[in-house]
Design a protein around this motif. Structure first.
Motif, short mmCIF file in Angstrom:
data_model
loop_
_atom_site.label_atom_id
_atom_site.label_comp_id
_atom_site.label_asym_id
_atom_site.label_seq_id
_atom_site.Cartn_x
_atom_site.Cartn_y
_atom_site.Cartn_z
N LEU A 391 24.35 65.15 24.26
CA LEU A 391 23.61 64.31 22.78
C LEU A 391 22.25 63.93 22.54
CD1 LEU A 391 26.43 61.34 21.70
CD2 LEU A 391 25.97 63.75 21.44
N ALA A 392 21.95 63.06 21.38
CA ALA A 392 20.26 63.46 21.81
C ALA A 392 20.17 62.01 22.69
CB ALA A 392 19.64 62.90 20.06
N ILE A 393 19.39 62.15 24.04
CA ILE A 393 19.65 61.06 24.72
C ILE A 393 18.71 59.56 24.03
CG2 ILE A 393 19.09 60.51 27.01
CD1 ILE A 393 19.26 63.64 27.47
N GLY A 394 17.54 59.74 23.64
CA GLY A 394 16.55 58.83 22.83
C GLY A 394 17.70 58.36 21.65
N ARG A 395 18.23 58.20 21.59
CA ARG A 395 19.13 57.97 20.17
C ARG A 395 20.72 57.14 20.71
NH1 ARG A 395 18.57 61.00 13.98
NH2 ARG A 395 16.11 61.82 14.96
N ALA A 396 20.50 58.43 21.52
CA ALA A 396 21.83 57.23 22.62
C ALA A 396 21.23 55.59 23.06
CB ALA A 396 22.66 58.38 23.58
N VAL A 397 20.65 55.80 24.11
CA VAL A 397 19.64 54.70 24.56
C VAL A 397 19.58 53.97 23.95
CG1 VAL A 397 17.70 54.08 25.79
CG2 VAL A 397 18.42 55.83 26.29
N ALA A 398 19.42 54.32 22.33
CA ALA A 398 19.03 53.03 20.98
C ALA A 398 20.29 52.63 20.64
CB ALA A 398 18.00 53.61 19.55
N ALA A 399 20.64 53.35 20.77
CA ALA A 399 22.46 53.20 20.47
C ALA A 399 23.11 51.78 21.30
CB ALA A 399 23.71 54.54 19.70
N ILE A 400 23.36 52.32 22.99
CA ILE A 400 23.53 51.70 23.87
C ILE A 400 23.31 50.24 24.05
CG2 ILE A 400 24.25 51.30 26.63
CD1 ILE A 400 24.54 54.14 26.07
N LEU A 401 22.11 50.16 24.12
CA LEU A 401 20.88 48.81 23.50
C LEU A 401 21.41 48.24 22.23
CD1 LEU A 401 17.27 50.13 24.12
CD2 LEU A 401 18.69 48.80 26.33
N GLU A 402 21.53 48.42 21.12
CA GLU A 402 22.05 47.93 20.18
C GLU A 402 23.43 47.31 19.88
OE1 GLU A 402 20.35 49.01 16.02
OE2 GLU A 402 18.71 49.32 17.33
N ASN A 403 24.09 48.24 20.68
CA ASN A 403 25.88 47.97 20.53
C ASN A 403 26.05 46.95 22.03
OD1 ASN A 403 26.97 50.01 18.22
ND2 ASN A 403 25.60 50.99 18.75
N GLY A 404 25.26 47.35 22.59
CA GLY A 404 25.83 46.38 24.23
C GLY A 404 24.68 45.21 24.12
N GLN A 405 23.86 44.51 23.11
CA GLN A 405 23.27 43.13 23.72
C GLN A 405 24.66 42.37 23.11
OE1 GLN A 405 20.93 42.46 19.74
NE2 GLN A 405 21.84 44.72 19.63
N GLN A 406 24.05 41.44 24.07
CA GLN A 406 25.24 39.99 23.87
C GLN A 406 24.22 39.06 23.89
OE1 GLN A 406 27.97 41.06 27.97
NE2 GLN A 406 26.03 41.70 28.42
N LEU A 407 24.75 37.64 23.78
CA LEU A 407 23.91 36.41 23.11
C LEU A 407 22.73 35.83 24.25
CD1 LEU A 407 23.96 33.76 20.58
CD2 LEU A 407 25.24 33.02 22.50
N ASP A 408 23.13 36.09 25.17
CA ASP A 408 22.20 35.67 26.24
C ASP A 408 21.03 36.73 26.65
OD1 ASP A 408 23.30 37.40 27.44
OD2 ASP A 408 23.70 36.67 29.38
N GLY A 409 20.62 37.97 25.59
CA GLY A 409 19.48 38.42 25.65
C GLY A 409 19.54 40.01 26.90
N THR A 410 21.17 39.85 27.43
CA THR A 410 20.68 40.80 28.20
C THR A 410 21.74 42.17 27.14
OG1 THR A 410 23.43 40.27 29.15
CG2 THR A 410 21.72 39.46 30.29
N VAL A 411 21.93 43.32 28.43
CA VAL A 411 22.85 44.82 27.24
C VAL A 411 23.43 44.75 28.42
CG1 VAL A 411 22.65 46.42 27.04
CG2 VAL A 411 20.44 45.23 26.54
#
Length: 435
Positions: A391-411
């Motif tokens: 895929l487009a890797i930069g957009r995949a990085v963005a999607a992982i960061l946003e979908n994987g974020q947690q309450l304590d600020g970790t991803v």
């Protein structure tokens, strides 16, 4: 490019097909120029025949000891006319090519009719967007807080629409590329046939971009090195497809499946104010590209397979996404049919494009002169070409960061990437270190 003969003989059909794209073409100049070329060719052929007759007559006179000066003078005049007509013919044919180069492809019959992206059709939605107990942050904020993405200092180096990933961010980008390449190239992941990995140049000649349809239409989108007559690639589709430029393949070689990870370079002309922050729309980005060169009889089915291969990346990463069939009015210039894959971005509460999978049919092959020999007729035919981001890797990085974020600020790192991340399961701030 479209077949000139088809335009001349199926003018109304072609006109209606292009009208469905919102394109109104007047084919009169093409018809007039083609007629002029045909008439000039007749004149040119008649002159060549006359030259041949004169050469025979001169030979006969020489053998008979007769004078040849008058015939020699006439022959020189004919040669001058032939040379003049050859130059004019080349000029007219170049003008005709220029007209044909800018005509877009014809949509397939099964492409949804519509005027804009508002008329695109959702084919399927896979996965359910996560419900957060907090307001999800955009990936550029997460990247800055985690210390893995630097936009501010990068702008001092390269200007706007560039970014630097550091530490776990850089490793995540590398992990994604390796995961995608393994998914596409290892036999155990592709029982129907693997992709052959390629490492290709990032600089290409003008002819390569003409072959895949970026030129002359999208000159303003490209970065160029004019002193060397080279262009930076907007996608690996360009060098991969053109590896078979001016080639006649055996039908047994088809389909050819290729994959490459490259940097891609785009001016993003006209994108001012859109996605100016983050990794969605950058001048330079990483992408894993899938390209098929295939038989016309199987290209529709192969297009579905190509799209499924790109989807497997998103499914493996556990990212919610949907598949969109682009309508006629939203198709790219060279495409006969396109599926867009859109990944869910929690901060925007919407889906954003992460892959575009297209069937170009013979449009690119005709431009790049890529053919195969039909085993039944023994004649050559144009292949069909397909391509998609996987895929487009930069957009995949963005999607992982946003979908994987947690309450304590970790991803949280997707499970399939953990081995590529050296066992890291989460990204935390620099002070907390990697988990």
């Amino acid at each position: 490019m479209l077949d000139k003969k088809r335009i001349l003989h199926e003018e109304e059909t072609i006109r209606k097909a292009l009208a469905s794209r919102g394109q109104d073409f007047d084919f009169s100049p093409i018809k007039d120029l083609d007629r002029e070329i045909s008439q000039l060719k007749q004149t040119w052929e008649a002159l060549r025949e006359k030259r041949n007759r004169l050469a025979q007559d001169i030979g006969i006179r020489k053998r008979n000891g007769q004078p040849t000066e008058d015939l020699m003078d006439e022959s020189r005049t004919v040669n001058e006319l032939i040379s003049k007509d050859e130059g004019l013919l080349a000029s007219l044919e170049n003008r005709l090519d220029e007209m044909l180069w800018v005509i877009p492809n014809i949509p397939r019959e099964d492409v949804p009719k519509g005027a804009s992206e508002a008329d695109n059709v959702t084919i399927r939605t896979v996965g359910t967007p996560k419900s957060f107990s907090f307001e999800p942050k955009p990936h550029w904020e997460l990247g800055a807080e985690l210390g893995i993405m630097d936009v501010e200092h990068t702008s001092l180096v390269s200007g706007s629409r560039f970014s630097t990933l550091t530490g776990a961010g850089a490793r995540l980008e590398r992990a994604l590329a390796n995961y995608m390449l393994d998914l596409h190239t290892l036999p155990e992941n592709n029982p129907g046939g693997v992709y052959i990995e390629h490492s290709v140049p990032f600089l290409v000649r003008k002819e390569a971009l003409m072959g895949t349809g970026q030129l002359p239409k999208f000159q303003e989108e490209l970065f160029s090195c004019p002193e060397d007559e080279l262009y930076l690639i907007p996608t690996a589709e360009v060098p991969l497809t053109n590896l078979y430029r001016e080639t006649i393949l055996d039908s047994s070689e088809l389909p050819i499946r290729m994959v490459a990870q490259t940097a891609c370079f785009r001016r993003e002309a006209g994108a001012a104010g859109r996605d100016s922050r983050g990794l969605i729309r950058q001048h330079q980005f990483q992408k894993v590209e899938l390209v098929w060169i295939t038989n016309p009889e199987t290209s529709a089915t192969d297009h579905e397979r190509l799209t499924a291969d790109a989807e497997r990346v998103l499914s493996g990463l556990g990212l919610p996404y949907r598949v969109i069939a682009l309508c006629t009015g939203d198709l790219g210039f060279s495409s006969a049919k396109t599926y867009d894959l859109e990944v869910w971005m929690p901060s925007q509460k919407t889906y954003r494009e992460i892959s575009s999978c297209s069937n170009f049919e013979e449009f690119q092959a005709r431009r790049a002169q890529i053919r195969f020999r039909d085993p039944k007729t023994k004649k050559t035919r144009f292949v069909h070409t397909l391509n998609g981001s996987g895929l487009a890797i930069g957009r995949a990085v963005a999607a992982i960061l946003e979908n994987g974020q947690q309450l304590d600020g970790t991803v949280r790192i997707p499970e399939v990437l953990v081995p590529y991340m050296g066992g890291i399961t989460e990204i935390s701030s620099r002070k907390k270190g990697l988990k």
